[in-house]
Design a protein around this motif. Sequence first.
Motif, short mmCIF file in Angstrom:
data_model
loop_
_atom_site.label_atom_id
_atom_site.label_comp_id
_atom_site.label_asym_id
_atom_site.label_seq_id
_atom_site.Cartn_x
_atom_site.Cartn_y
_atom_site.Cartn_z
N UNK A 1 0.84 -1.20 0.00
CA UNK A 1 0.00 0.00 0.00
C UNK A 1 0.87 1.26 0.00
N UNK A 2 1.96 1.23 0.77
CA UNK A 2 2.88 2.37 0.78
C UNK A 2 3.49 2.58 -0.59
N UNK A 3 3.91 1.48 -1.23
CA UNK A 3 4.51 1.59 -2.56
C UNK A 3 3.51 2.16 -3.56
N UNK A 4 2.27 1.72 -3.46
CA UNK A 4 1.24 2.25 -4.36
C UNK A 4 1.00 3.72 -4.10
N UNK A 5 1.09 4.14 -2.83
CA UNK A 5 0.85 5.54 -2.48
C UNK A 5 1.90 6.46 -3.05
N UNK A 6 3.17 6.07 -2.94
CA UNK A 6 4.25 6.99 -3.29
C UNK A 6 4.81 6.78 -4.69
N UNK A 7 4.50 5.64 -5.33
CA UNK A 7 5.17 5.33 -6.60
C UNK A 7 4.24 5.16 -7.79
N UNK A 8 2.94 5.18 -7.58
CA UNK A 8 2.04 4.96 -8.71
C UNK A 8 1.16 6.18 -8.95
N UNK A 9 0.79 6.42 -10.20
CA UNK A 9 -0.11 7.53 -10.52
C UNK A 9 -1.53 7.23 -10.05
N UNK A 10 -2.35 8.29 -9.95
CA UNK A 10 -3.74 8.10 -9.57
C UNK A 10 -4.50 7.48 -10.75
N UNK A 11 -5.63 6.91 -10.44
CA UNK A 11 -6.44 6.30 -11.47
C UNK A 11 -6.19 4.80 -11.56
N UNK A 12 -7.27 4.05 -11.80
CA UNK A 12 -7.17 2.61 -11.88
C UNK A 12 -7.03 2.17 -13.34
#
Length: 331
Positions: free
Chosen positions: A140-151
Motif C-alpha cells: 500500500x505504501x509503494x502504491x501511495x508513493x510510486x504509482x499515478x492516480x487512477x485505476x
Amino acid sequence: MAHIPATFVQPVQFLAFNIAWTYLASVVTGNVSQVDRVWTFLPTLYTAYFAFYPLLDWADPSIKSRGVNPRVMLMLALQTIWMIRLSYNTWRRGLFNLKDEDYRWAIFRKQVPAWLFQIFNFGFIAATQNILLFLLGMPAHNALVRTPHGLGVSDYVLAFLSLLVLALEFTSDNQQWSFQNFKHRGVINPNEWPGARLQWTEDDRQRGFVTRGLWAISRHPNCACEQSFWYIMTLFPVLGAAQLPKLSTADFTPLWPLAPALALSVLFISSTIFTESISAAKYPEYSAYQSRVGMFWPANTVLKGAWLTIMGRKDDVDRMVWGRVKGKRTD
C-alpha cells in the motif's frame, strides 16, 4: 526517527509498540500467542494508515496535494475482506480467547531449554512476526508513493484474482471446520457453508485429518491461498506504476517490492514443516498423504501422482489417503 521517511514515522512507532506489548504480555501471562490474536487485523491497519495518509495534517505536502489514491483504497477494501474472513475463522475456532495458545508453541516449548524459548519468544514470535505484519502494509505504501492516480486494467484483474483467492481460502477453511466438527461429533452438519457440505465417512474420521475437497489437491490450500493473496497485493504497485521495472541479472532491486510476500512464504514453509512433523507423528497415514498431495500447489499433486504411477504405488497410496482406487471405494 530523523532518518525515517515521513510516511513511516507513525507506522514504525506503532510497530515498536506492538513488539513491546506482545512480548511483555506473553511473559506476564505465560501465553505466547499474543501476536496470533492481532494478526487478523494489523496488516489492514497499516494499509489503512497509508490509504488515508494524504488526509493527515502532518502528511508530506507532495503526497497530500495529490489526495487519496484510488489504487490504495482498492487494496484497503480487499484487505478488509481478507480481515473479516480471517477474523471470522479465528473467532469460531476460539483463538481470540485470551487463555488459548497455539498448540505448536506448547510442543516447541517442551523441546528446547526455557532460556532458549524466551529468546525465540522475543526474537521470532514478538519481533519477527510483528515486523512481517508491518511489511504486509508495504504494498500500500509503494502504491501511495510510486504509482499515478487512477485505476487501470491490471487493477481490475488483480482485484478479481484477489476475490477468487479469498473465496477459495474461505472454502478451504470451511471444509476443515466441517471435517473437524464431524471428527469430534460424528454428525454431518447439513447447514455448512456452500463448498463445505461434503459427505464425510467413517474412513475420514478414523484417518484423523482432512483429505477431501480442496484438501485433495493441496495439503494446505488455505496457506496456498494466503500466500497468493499477498503476492497479488505486491503486484498492485508493480503493475500500476507508470513504467514497469526493468529486470537484469546484475540488478535485482526492481524485485524488492516482492519482499513482504516472500518473507511470508518463508514463514509459512517453515511453520508448515514443523506442523507436519507433528501430524506425521500423530497420524499413521499422514506420510502417505504427503507422498500423494503437494504441500501447497496443486501442480505438485499432479507430479506426485505421476511419479507414484511410474513406481507402481499409486493405487496403494490412494487407498490410504482416500479409501479408494481409481475413483472407487475399496471397502
